[in-house]
Scaffold this active site. Structure first.
Site, PDB file in Angstrom:
ATOM      1  N   GLN B 113       0.813  -1.222   0.000  1.00 14.62           N
ATOM      2  CA  GLN B 113       0.000   0.000   0.000  1.00 14.62           C
ATOM      3  C   GLN B 113       0.844   1.268   0.000  1.00 14.62           C
ATOM      4  O   GLN B 113       0.485   2.273   0.582  1.00 14.62           O
ATOM      5  CB  GLN B 113      -0.997  -0.001   1.154  1.00 14.62           C
ATOM      6  CG  GLN B 113      -2.025  -1.112   0.969  1.00 14.62           C
ATOM      7  CD  GLN B 113      -3.254  -0.958   1.827  1.00 14.62           C
ATOM      8  OE1 GLN B 113      -3.194  -0.458   2.944  1.00 14.62           O
ATOM      9  NE2 GLN B 113      -4.392  -1.396   1.304  1.00 14.62           N
ATOM     10  N   MET B 478     -25.719  15.600 -20.962  1.00 11.63           N
ATOM     11  CA  MET B 478     -24.819  16.629 -21.482  1.00 11.63           C
ATOM     12  C   MET B 478     -23.980  16.081 -22.634  1.00 11.63           C
ATOM     13  O   MET B 478     -23.715  16.775 -23.612  1.00 11.63           O
ATOM     14  CB  MET B 478     -23.926  17.148 -20.342  1.00 11.63           C
ATOM     15  CG  MET B 478     -23.094  18.346 -20.706  1.00 11.63           C
ATOM     16  SD  MET B 478     -24.087  19.705 -21.335  1.00 11.63           S
ATOM     17  CE  MET B 478     -24.405  20.645 -19.854  1.00 11.63           C
TER      18      MET B 478
HETATM   19  C1  LIG Z   1     -20.926  21.136 -17.448  1.00 14.21           C
HETATM   20  C2  LIG Z   1     -20.330  22.451 -17.051  1.00 14.21           C
HETATM   21  C3  LIG Z   1     -20.726  23.621 -17.662  1.00 14.21           C
HETATM   22  C4  LIG Z   1     -20.245  24.850 -17.264  1.00 14.21           C
HETATM   23  N1  LIG Z   1     -20.749  25.975 -17.832  1.00 14.21           N
HETATM   24  C5  LIG Z   1     -20.457  27.175 -17.286  1.00 14.21           C
HETATM   25  C6  LIG Z   1     -21.124  28.359 -17.715  1.00 14.21           C
HETATM   26  O1  LIG Z   1     -21.977  28.346 -18.593  1.00 14.21           O
HETATM   27  N2  LIG Z   1     -20.813  29.514 -17.101  1.00 14.21           N
HETATM   28  C7  LIG Z   1     -19.885  29.580 -16.099  1.00 14.21           C
HETATM   29  O2  LIG Z   1     -19.678  30.658 -15.545  1.00 14.21           O
HETATM   30  N3  LIG Z   1     -19.215  28.494 -15.713  1.00 14.21           N
HETATM   31  C8  LIG Z   1     -19.489  27.290 -16.262  1.00 14.21           C
HETATM   32  N4  LIG Z   1     -18.848  26.172 -15.806  1.00 14.21           N
HETATM   33  C9  LIG Z   1     -17.849  26.319 -14.739  1.00 14.21           C
HETATM   34  C10 LIG Z   1     -16.460  26.659 -15.263  1.00 14.21           C
HETATM   35  O3  LIG Z   1     -15.852  25.491 -15.718  1.00 14.21           O
HETATM   36  C11 LIG Z   1     -15.604  27.312 -14.156  1.00 14.21           C
HETATM   37  O4  LIG Z   1     -15.501  26.450 -13.057  1.00 14.21           O
HETATM   38  C12 LIG Z   1     -16.144  28.605 -13.637  1.00 14.21           C
HETATM   39  O5  LIG Z   1     -16.642  29.408 -14.661  1.00 14.21           O
HETATM   40  C13 LIG Z   1     -15.072  29.373 -12.902  1.00 14.21           C
HETATM   41  O6  LIG Z   1     -15.660  30.337 -12.114  1.00 14.21           O
HETATM   42  P1  LIG Z   1     -14.887  31.616 -11.634  1.00 14.21           P
HETATM   43  O7  LIG Z   1     -14.341  32.377 -12.773  1.00 14.21           O
HETATM   44  O8  LIG Z   1     -15.806  32.314 -10.715  1.00 14.21           O
HETATM   45  O9  LIG Z   1     -13.596  31.081 -10.897  1.00 14.21           O
HETATM   46  P2  LIG Z   1     -13.319  30.239  -9.599  1.00 14.21           P
HETATM   47  O10 LIG Z   1     -12.825  28.913 -10.010  1.00 14.21           O
HETATM   48  O11 LIG Z   1     -14.387  30.313  -8.609  1.00 14.21           O
HETATM   49  O12 LIG Z   1     -12.039  31.038  -9.124  1.00 14.21           O
HETATM   50  C14 LIG Z   1     -12.132  32.076  -8.235  1.00 14.21           C
HETATM   51  C15 LIG Z   1     -11.228  33.233  -8.651  1.00 14.21           C
HETATM   52  O13 LIG Z   1     -11.286  34.171  -7.589  1.00 14.21           O
HETATM   53  C16 LIG Z   1     -10.001  34.351  -7.038  1.00 14.21           C
HETATM   54  N5  LIG Z   1     -10.132  34.461  -5.600  1.00 14.21           N
HETATM   55  C17 LIG Z   1     -10.270  33.477  -4.696  1.00 14.21           C
HETATM   56  N6  LIG Z   1     -10.366  33.975  -3.464  1.00 14.21           N
HETATM   57  C18 LIG Z   1     -10.287  35.319  -3.600  1.00 14.21           C
HETATM   58  C19 LIG Z   1     -10.311  36.394  -2.681  1.00 14.21           C
HETATM   59  N7  LIG Z   1     -10.448  36.202  -1.369  1.00 14.21           N
HETATM   60  N8  LIG Z   1     -10.206  37.646  -3.169  1.00 14.21           N
HETATM   61  C20 LIG Z   1     -10.029  37.858  -4.504  1.00 14.21           C
HETATM   62  N9  LIG Z   1     -10.013  36.878  -5.410  1.00 14.21           N
HETATM   63  C21 LIG Z   1     -10.134  35.620  -4.958  1.00 14.21           C
HETATM   64  C22 LIG Z   1      -9.174  33.174  -7.467  1.00 14.21           C
HETATM   65  O14 LIG Z   1      -7.818  33.524  -7.519  1.00 14.21           O
HETATM   66  C23 LIG Z   1      -9.778  32.839  -8.824  1.00 14.21           C
HETATM   67  O15 LIG Z   1      -9.183  33.616  -9.833  1.00 14.21           O
HETATM   68  C24 LIG Z   1     -19.279  24.922 -16.234  1.00 14.21           C
HETATM   69  C25 LIG Z   1     -18.834  23.755 -15.636  1.00 14.21           C
HETATM   70  C26 LIG Z   1     -19.357  22.529 -16.021  1.00 14.21           C
HETATM   71  C27 LIG Z   1     -18.871  21.305 -15.325  1.00 14.21           C
HETATM   72  C1  LIG Z   2     -16.233  11.656 -13.479  1.00 13.93           C
HETATM   73  C2  LIG Z   2     -16.717  12.182 -14.776  1.00 13.93           C
HETATM   74  N1  LIG Z   2     -16.734  11.410 -15.862  1.00 13.93           N
HETATM   75  C3  LIG Z   2     -17.188  11.876 -17.056  1.00 13.93           C
HETATM   76  C4  LIG Z   2     -17.636  13.164 -17.160  1.00 13.93           C
HETATM   77  C5  LIG Z   2     -18.150  13.698 -18.494  1.00 13.93           C
HETATM   78  N2  LIG Z   2     -19.565  14.058 -18.385  1.00 13.93           N
HETATM   79  C6  LIG Z   2     -19.985  15.322 -18.221  1.00 13.93           C
HETATM   80  S1  LIG Z   2     -21.621  15.465 -18.080  1.00 13.93           S
HETATM   81  C7  LIG Z   2     -21.852  13.808 -18.291  1.00 13.93           C
HETATM   82  C8  LIG Z   2     -23.214  13.207 -18.281  1.00 13.93           C
HETATM   83  C9  LIG Z   2     -23.853  13.234 -16.955  1.00 13.93           C
HETATM   84  O1  LIG Z   2     -25.028  12.468 -17.002  1.00 13.93           O
HETATM   85  P1  LIG Z   2     -26.143  12.624 -15.894  1.00 13.93           P
HETATM   86  O2  LIG Z   2     -25.542  12.586 -14.558  1.00 13.93           O
HETATM   87  O3  LIG Z   2     -27.234  11.652 -16.164  1.00 13.93           O
HETATM   88  O4  LIG Z   2     -26.621  14.114 -16.110  1.00 13.93           O
HETATM   89  P2  LIG Z   2     -27.482  14.772 -17.308  1.00 13.93           P
HETATM   90  O5  LIG Z   2     -26.490  15.473 -18.175  1.00 13.93           O
HETATM   91  O6  LIG Z   2     -28.196  13.689 -18.010  1.00 13.93           O
HETATM   92  O7  LIG Z   2     -28.363  15.722 -16.608  1.00 13.93           O
HETATM   93  C10 LIG Z   2     -20.618  13.173 -18.474  1.00 13.93           C
HETATM   94  C11 LIG Z   2     -20.443  11.743 -18.720  1.00 13.93           C
HETATM   95  C12 LIG Z   2     -17.566  13.950 -15.992  1.00 13.93           C
HETATM   96  N3  LIG Z   2     -17.941  15.230 -15.997  1.00 13.93           N
HETATM   97  N4  LIG Z   2     -17.138  13.447 -14.816  1.00 13.93           N
END
Ligand SMILES: Cc1cc2nc3c(=O)[nH]c(=O)nc-3n(C[C@H](O)[C@H](O)[C@H](O)COP(=O)(O)OP(=O)(O)OC[C@H]3O[C@@H](n4cnc5c(N)ncnc54)[C@H](O)[C@@H]3O)c2cc1C
Ligand SMILES: Cc1ncc(C[n+]2csc(CCOP(=O)(O)OP(=O)(O)O)c2C)c(N)n1
Ligand SMILES: [Mg+2]
Lengths: 163, 565
Positions: B113, B478
């Site tokens: 491990q 998605m």
């Molecule tokens: C399926 C999916 C779809 C998505 N679609 C979208 C979308 O449509 N729109 C969207 O917005 N996002 C979307 N996201 C999320 C995206 O990927 C990012 O996570 C997100 O946009 C980042 O947010 P943020 O810029 O607020 O940064 P965060 O990741 O929240 O970063 C915070 C920032 O603030 C700073 N910070 C932290 N603490 C402090 C402090 N005390 N003072 C000053 N600054 C600080 C950090 O340095 C950093 O730059 C999606 C994610 C997924 C999984």
């Molecule tokens: C651990 C992980 N594996 C794969 C993905 C890629 N991924 C993004 S959304 C999605 C589908 C999620 O399906 P579900 O939970 O049924 O949500 P829905 O989009 O149907 O609402 C996948 C496979 C991911 N985001 N995280």
């Protein structure tokens, strides 16, 4: 553009891998990286030669500063600086090559630090470009082995990197 | 008196005021677990998987601002934790993860491990430590809590070899830490703040874009005051929701890939953009080349210099803690006589209202099949907008973000940066643990929920009455949506076949299960479920399989190139 970045960091196990990991994880170039403790054994000084656009260099410096163990970072290219690298090169030095090899070493201000009946080991110090020039100037087939330290750099005059 | 390393670990946790640790035992941490057994100040929550433990500690932290703590064993315990650690890292969540390691003399010998936990986690932690001497445990844990919660927060891992937990030393917990190599700023540069205010006051089309930094620095109050005072429009990233009240008239909704038409258009067309604790993510601004607008000036407040000018060049950077900077700005504003030109602002608001009237989030409200959006709207109604909502990843996550109007920070808890399916349920456990008595809903998909379904057992053991809202579309929705839009309807491996009977599954775990198939049953079922205050209810909503998330900015496109309904 090519940049020489100098930094001071805590002389701790793992600190080097954080820096090298950062470069590989973010896809930054490393031309060379050299590191050794300073006069204060708790500190290491590292010189990284890298290249990239101004934006990339800016990010590299910010990302390095963000590493917890890094104390100070400077881009030597921001001002006057001196760069040196050391190279050991083992060249063929039989009857036919001896004289010419010695002459080349002299021209580049190298020192012959080891001699055998078939080879010389030449120590050269200079900028990276100068060492490259030496390798280009000497007959390729004469070169038996090279080892380089990677560049180190230091600011000129009052420009200093210290805590 | 000398204490063992394991005793010291517990004493440190107590000194830090830690009340809950989420974890899973194993050989390398047996001495630490022995100490848990002997005390009752720090409560240990046994999850069913280390990923669950780390997500739970993460949700705990997101909902409270406390540092979340997780404890795992060496080898597989540590590798199982990695997804959770990376999730927290991407969203800058303060956590301390303690991992056991094989005994010091065995390190490097491929011991049972053994994995190089420090090496494996290095790229996804703010910092990590391997403790090599029992004398270092206390100071290392002190540093770990300090690093995790200061500056830009993040997870910190402390790897402790088993023999170190047996060795003995005097226990002294350091009162404070200072690291010469780490000095996070708080106050912004006053000159930069002044320049920023000047630019804002000259703005004709201002826009406030805020993110997770506002939540992390507890600056929602200051932000709201600032936006109201300036009468500027405001949008939040997915991570920033709740940082500004969604029911306020200045709010344009979320922006980005699935942001609203009005938020994205205003983002693109504004002349002064005020970015606050947000990092210009690719899901937010799309393609930086399309986003570029020469007539737009950008002010960026962020605590992390490396977030500034990373993807987008900014004109006025302000490095500092959001809350401090906003407080300084508010002070300067209240003593200044200048205001924005009201006529310009009015015509900008008129333009925004016009964009709003596009009603970009509309959906078929008369549908005979349950529309997922409607479930979230009803959830909002039934919980009176006052629930903690965690989510998984996928379409359901976007609908939750779009349709639940978060008025308060730390209520919307999701994995934005890493997008980790499986986050929702364990995160909800952490939230419920930290907020007993609060309404906690986990909006999930039938795909995501199965990634950490084992945690239903943890919920049973600790009486965590989370309400699971599964938007069951029988698709990895998605993925299916992208395949429909960009891969010629080839639904490769995105269908969820052989789904379990979630009602029976919930019951098997000792919970309540419900299946809801008709739109008219949605609200009643939700009311019934939330009335069961002491029980976990798994609500399986059979939703429209073909529903897509709109608007959508396709990859590589600009914010004004949305696909709309
Ligand atoms: C399926 C999916 C779809 C998505 N679609 C979208 C979308 O449509 N729109 C969207 O917005 N996002 C979307 N996201 C999320 C995206 O990927 C990012 O996570 C997100 O946009 C980042 O947010 P943020 O810029 O607020 O940064 P965060 O990741 O929240 O970063 C915070 C920032 O603030 C700073 N910070 C932290 N603490 C402090 C402090 N005390 N003072 C000053 N600054 C600080 C950090 O340095 C950093 O730059 C999606 C994610 C997924 C999984
Ligand atoms: C651990 C992980 N594996 C794969 C993905 C890629 N991924 C993004 S959304 C999605 C589908 C999620 O399906 P579900 O939970 O049924 O949500 P829905 O989009 O149907 O609402 C996948 C496979 C991911 N985001 N995280
Ligand atoms: Mg689904």
């Amino acid at each position: 553009m090519r940049h020489i970045i100098s930094l001071l960091m805590e002389n701790e196990a793992g600190a080097l891998s954080r820096v090298s990991g950062l470069f590989s994880a973010r896809g930054y170039n490393i031309e060379s990286l050299s590191v050794a403790p300073t006069e204060d054994p708790s500190l290491s000084r590292m010189t990284i030669v890298t290249s990239g656009s101004e934006d990339v260099i800016e990010q590299i410096i910010k990302q390095l500063n963000k590493l917890i163990e890094v104390i100070k970072v400077i881009d030597l290219n921001d001002g006057e600086h001196i760069e040196r690298e050391m190279m050991l090169v083992k060249v063929k030095a039989g009857e036919a090559e001896r004289e010419e090899a010695k002459r080349m070493a002299d021209i580049f201000r190298g020192r012959i630090i080891d001699v055998s009946d078939q080879s010389y080991t030449i120590e050269l110090t200079g900028t990276v470009a100068k060492l490259d020039a030496f390798l280009a100037a000497i007959d390729r087939s004469w070169i038996l082995e090279t080892v380089r330290t990677g560049a180190s750099g230091i600011g000129r005059g009052n420009r200093m990197l210290r805590i | 008196m000398e204490l063992t390393g394991a005793e010291i670990v517990l004493r440190c946790l107590q000194e830090e005021g830690v009340e809950h640790v989420f974890g899973y035992p194993g050989g390398a941490v047996l001495f630490i677990y022995d100490e848990f057994f002997k005390q009752d100040k720090v409560k240990h929550i046994l999850t069913r998987h280390e990923q669950g433990a780390v997500h739970a500690a993460d949700g705990y932290s997101r909902s409270t601002k406390k540092v979340g703590v997780a404890l795992v064993t060496s080898g597989p315990g540590a590798t199982n934790a990695v997804t959770g650690i990376a999730t927290a890292y991407m969203d800058s969540i303060p956590m301390v993860i303690i991992s056991g390691q094989v005994p010091t003399p065995a390190i490097g010998l491929d011991a049972f491990q053994e994995v190089d936990t420090v090496g494996i986690t290095r790229p996804c932690v703010k910092h990590n430590f391997l403790v090599k001497d029992v004398k270092d445990i206390a100071s290392t844990l002190k540093k770990a809590f300090y690093l995790a919660s200061s500056g830009r927060p993040g997870p910190v891992l402390v790897d402790i070899p088993k023999d170190i937990t047996q060795h003995k030393t005097e226990f002294v917990y350091p009162e404070s830490v200072s690291l010469r190599s780490y000095n996070p700023v708080t106050k912004g540069h006053p000159g930069q703040i002044r320049r920023a205010l000047q630019l804002m006051l000259e703005a004709r089309r201002p826009m406030v874009y805020t993110g997770g930094g506002v939540i992390l620095s507890d600056a929602a109050g200051e932000l709201t005051e600032f936006v109201e005072m300036m009468n500027f429009p405001c949008t939040n990233t997915l991570m920033g929701l709740g940082g500004f009240p969604a029911t306020d008239g200045h709010f344009l909704g979320m922006l980005g890939m699935h942001g609203t038409f009005e938020a994205n258009m205003a983002m693109q067309e504004c002349d002064v953009l005020i970015a606050i604790g947000a990092r210009f993510d690719d899901r937010v601004i799309g393609n930086p080349e399309h986003f570029y607008n020469p007539s737009r000036k950008i002010i960026h407040i962020d605590i992390d210099p490396s977030s500034i000018s990373k993807r987008v060049r900014v004109d006025i950077p302000i490095v500092g803690n959001v809350r401090d900077v906003l407080q300084d700005m508010l002070k300067m504003l209240s003593s200044s006589r200048e205001h924005c030109n009201p006529a310009e602002l009015e015509s900008w608001w008129k333009q925004i209202e016009e964009w709003k009237s596009r009603d970009c989030l509309k959906y078929d409200r008369g549908s005979a099949i349950i529309k997922p959006q409607m479930v979230v709207e009803k959830l909002y109604d039934v919980t009176e907008g006052d629930a903690f909502v965690t989510s998984d990843v996928g379409q359901h996550q976007m609908w939750a973000a779009q349709f639940y109007k978060f008025d308060k920070p730390r209520r919307w808890i999701n994995s934005g940066g890493l997008g980790t399916m499986g986050f929702g349920l364990p995160a909800a456990m952490g939230v419920q643990m930290a907020n007993p008595g609060a309404k906690v809903a986990c909006v999930t998909g039938e795909g995501s929920i199965q990634m950490c379904i084992q945690e239903l057992s943890t919920c049973k053991q600790y009486h965590l009455p989370v309400k699971i809202i599964a938007l069951n579309n029988r698709y990895l929705g998605m993925v299916r949506q992208w395949q429909e839009f960009f891969h010629g309807n080839r639904y490769s491996e995105s269908y969820m076949d052989a789904l379990p009977d979630f009602v029976k599954l919930a019951e098997a775990y000792g919970h309540v299960g419900m299946r809801i198939e008709k739109p008219e049953d949605v609200e009643g079922a939700l009311r019934e479920a939330f009335a069961l205050k002491e029980r976990l209810v798994f609500m399986d909503f059979i939703t429209d399989q073909t529903e897509n998330v709109f608007p959508m900015v396709p990859g590589g496109k600009g914010l004004n190139e949305m696909i709309l309904v």
